[in-house]
Design an enzyme around this catalytic site. Sequence first.
Site, PDB file in Angstrom:
ATOM      1  N   HIS A  82       0.864  -1.181   0.000  1.00  0.00           N
ATOM      2  CA  HIS A  82       0.000   0.000   0.000  1.00  0.00           C
ATOM      3  C   HIS A  82       0.894   1.223   0.000  1.00  0.00           C
ATOM      4  CE1 HIS A  82      -3.868   2.018   0.754  1.00  0.00           C
ATOM      5  NE2 HIS A  82      -3.155   2.900   1.433  1.00  0.00           N
ATOM      6  N   ASP A 161     -13.693   3.170   6.608  1.00  0.00           N
ATOM      7  CA  ASP A 161     -12.638   3.986   6.006  1.00  0.00           C
ATOM      8  C   ASP A 161     -13.178   4.809   4.852  1.00  0.00           C
ATOM      9  OD1 ASP A 161      -9.983   4.963   5.475  1.00  0.00           O
ATOM     10  OD2 ASP A 161     -10.115   3.755   3.665  1.00  0.00           O
ATOM     11  N   ARG A 168     -12.902  13.294   5.757  1.00  0.00           N
ATOM     12  CA  ARG A 168     -11.590  13.920   6.006  1.00  0.00           C
ATOM     13  C   ARG A 168     -11.170  14.782   4.821  1.00  0.00           C
ATOM     14  NH1 ARG A 168      -8.019   9.065   6.582  1.00  0.00           N
ATOM     15  NH2 ARG A 168      -6.355  10.570   6.809  1.00  0.00           N
ATOM     16  N   SER A 183      -6.845   4.374   8.620  1.00  0.00           N
ATOM     17  CA  SER A 183      -7.324   4.241   7.251  1.00  0.00           C
ATOM     18  C   SER A 183      -6.532   3.179   6.476  1.00  0.00           C
ATOM     19  CB  SER A 183      -7.190   5.610   6.567  1.00  0.00           C
ATOM     20  OG  SER A 183      -7.333   5.508   5.186  1.00  0.00           O
ATOM     21  N   LYS A 187      -7.808  -1.301   5.976  1.00  0.00           N
ATOM     22  CA  LYS A 187      -8.008  -1.951   4.673  1.00  0.00           C
ATOM     23  C   LYS A 187      -7.092  -3.159   4.530  1.00  0.00           C
ATOM     24  CE  LYS A 187      -7.372   2.137   2.847  1.00  0.00           C
ATOM     25  NZ  LYS A 187      -7.418   3.457   2.262  1.00  0.00           N
TER      26      LYS A 187
HETATM   27  N1  URA Z   1      -3.895   6.555   2.031  1.00  0.00           N
HETATM   28  C1  URA Z   1      -4.930   5.967   2.683  1.00  0.00           C
HETATM   29  O1  URA Z   1      -5.386   4.883   2.326  1.00  0.00           O
HETATM   30  N2  URA Z   1      -5.443   6.607   3.734  1.00  0.00           N
HETATM   31  C2  URA Z   1      -4.990   7.793   4.172  1.00  0.00           C
HETATM   32  O2  URA Z   1      -5.503   8.291   5.143  1.00  0.00           O
HETATM   33  C3  URA Z   1      -3.921   8.393   3.478  1.00  0.00           C
HETATM   34  C4  URA Z   1      -3.392   7.742   2.407  1.00  0.00           C
END
Ligand code: URA
Length: 434
Positions: A82, A161, A168, A183, A187
């Site tokens: 990620h 999220d 946000r 966040s 995931k």
């Molecule tokens: N990427 C994400 O998945 N969440 C965030 O809060 C910032 C970057």
Amino acid sequence: MRMVDLIEKKRDGLVLTEPEIRWMIERYVAGEIPDYQMSAFLMAVYFRGMTEEEMVAFTAAMAESGARVDLSEVPGVKVDKHSTGGVGDTVTLVLVPLMGAAGYVVAKLSGRALGHTGGTIDKFESIPGVRTDLSPREIIDQAKRIGVVIAEHTQDVAPADKLLYELRDVTGTVPSLPLIVGSVLSKKIAGGADLIVLDVKCGDGAFMHTLDEARELAEALVRVGNKLGKRFSALVTAMDQPLGRMAGNALEVKQAIEVLRGRGPEDLREVTLALGTELLLLAGEERDEAAARERLERLLDGGAAWGKFVELVAAQGGDIRCVEDPGKLPRAREVVEVRAPRSGYVRRLSARAIGVAAGLLGAGREVKGQDVDPAAGVELLAKVGDAVEEGGPLARLHLGGRARPEEARRLVAEAFEIGDDPPERGKLVLARVR
Ligand code: URA
């Protein structure tokens, strides 16, 4: 329990308990807490932060707010990555087939463009025919068949999220360490992989601008992630200038293809190999960093990763002719150049400005749900350290259907800082947290 009490507690710098956090996330996802109260809470977290115990509870509650991707029936070691978001960051399109070619299972759930940063799903879908709205059953079946999947992250997995991120985005609370931790990790925890590498971007095109902030985020991500039972490792990588030379959907696919065919920009290849090496070390299959890297280089240069990419595109309905001949990918009807105002060396190139310009050309969205133009974006002809001549080309703007070329041209021109002397070469991998 009352939401107003939790807001006040956080506002006053007190610590929330696990049941309070769980209650809040459950009620919010159920639609029982209004956005205005959640916005106030998010802003209180932005200023007051969270303890590590709060982050663990917050992440777990978010991960458990929806379905989990269950890959237990897929044999093999499941890995994932990620990125916290950057410009020209098309690493996923190279790393997923590369890890697949190395024998790992990668069922990658990805998002769409956000703010000035691109999204893997928009990029992948710029290959005509590619489908990313796969059901959990389709994801599992494809992972069993070919080991690699790139699917859109839907509302089913970690819905908290998706809801919180949208809030946000419009309340100035994206760059908050505990909120990013919740966040990103929710995931990944819900996502089904055993081993995960995180690419924490640092610089003007990232949410974390300084190395200290980025390192702190990487450390928190790894600590909290490991506490929640999965094995994480993180690299902090530079995002002061875009990665590679393209920002835009089909343009970035073209660039990923170059790297998969053993060519392409050195920085994109380097970050991909560094993240892949981390995954091999995390898997414990290779003890030695140099050996891990060599193995991945062989898979990249010998064509195995490219072969896996073609399989992946075909499995998801994509037109193989467009990846075998990237000239067949969507192309802009008009391309205009931005020229250098003076001779010298490129000393700085703002990733953020290039990302915003790509959006203005049509590569991103200005309102929710808008279509992106697959052909739109910015092609960089010069990057930091390159010598340029007055009047020579710095960049090409690929104009999408609803492009605002004048604004984009001004932004791209201002993104370049040209000076008399070449700058020092910066590092790409700035820190490593295992
Ligand atoms: N990427 C994400 O998945 N969440 C965030 O809060 C910032 C970057």
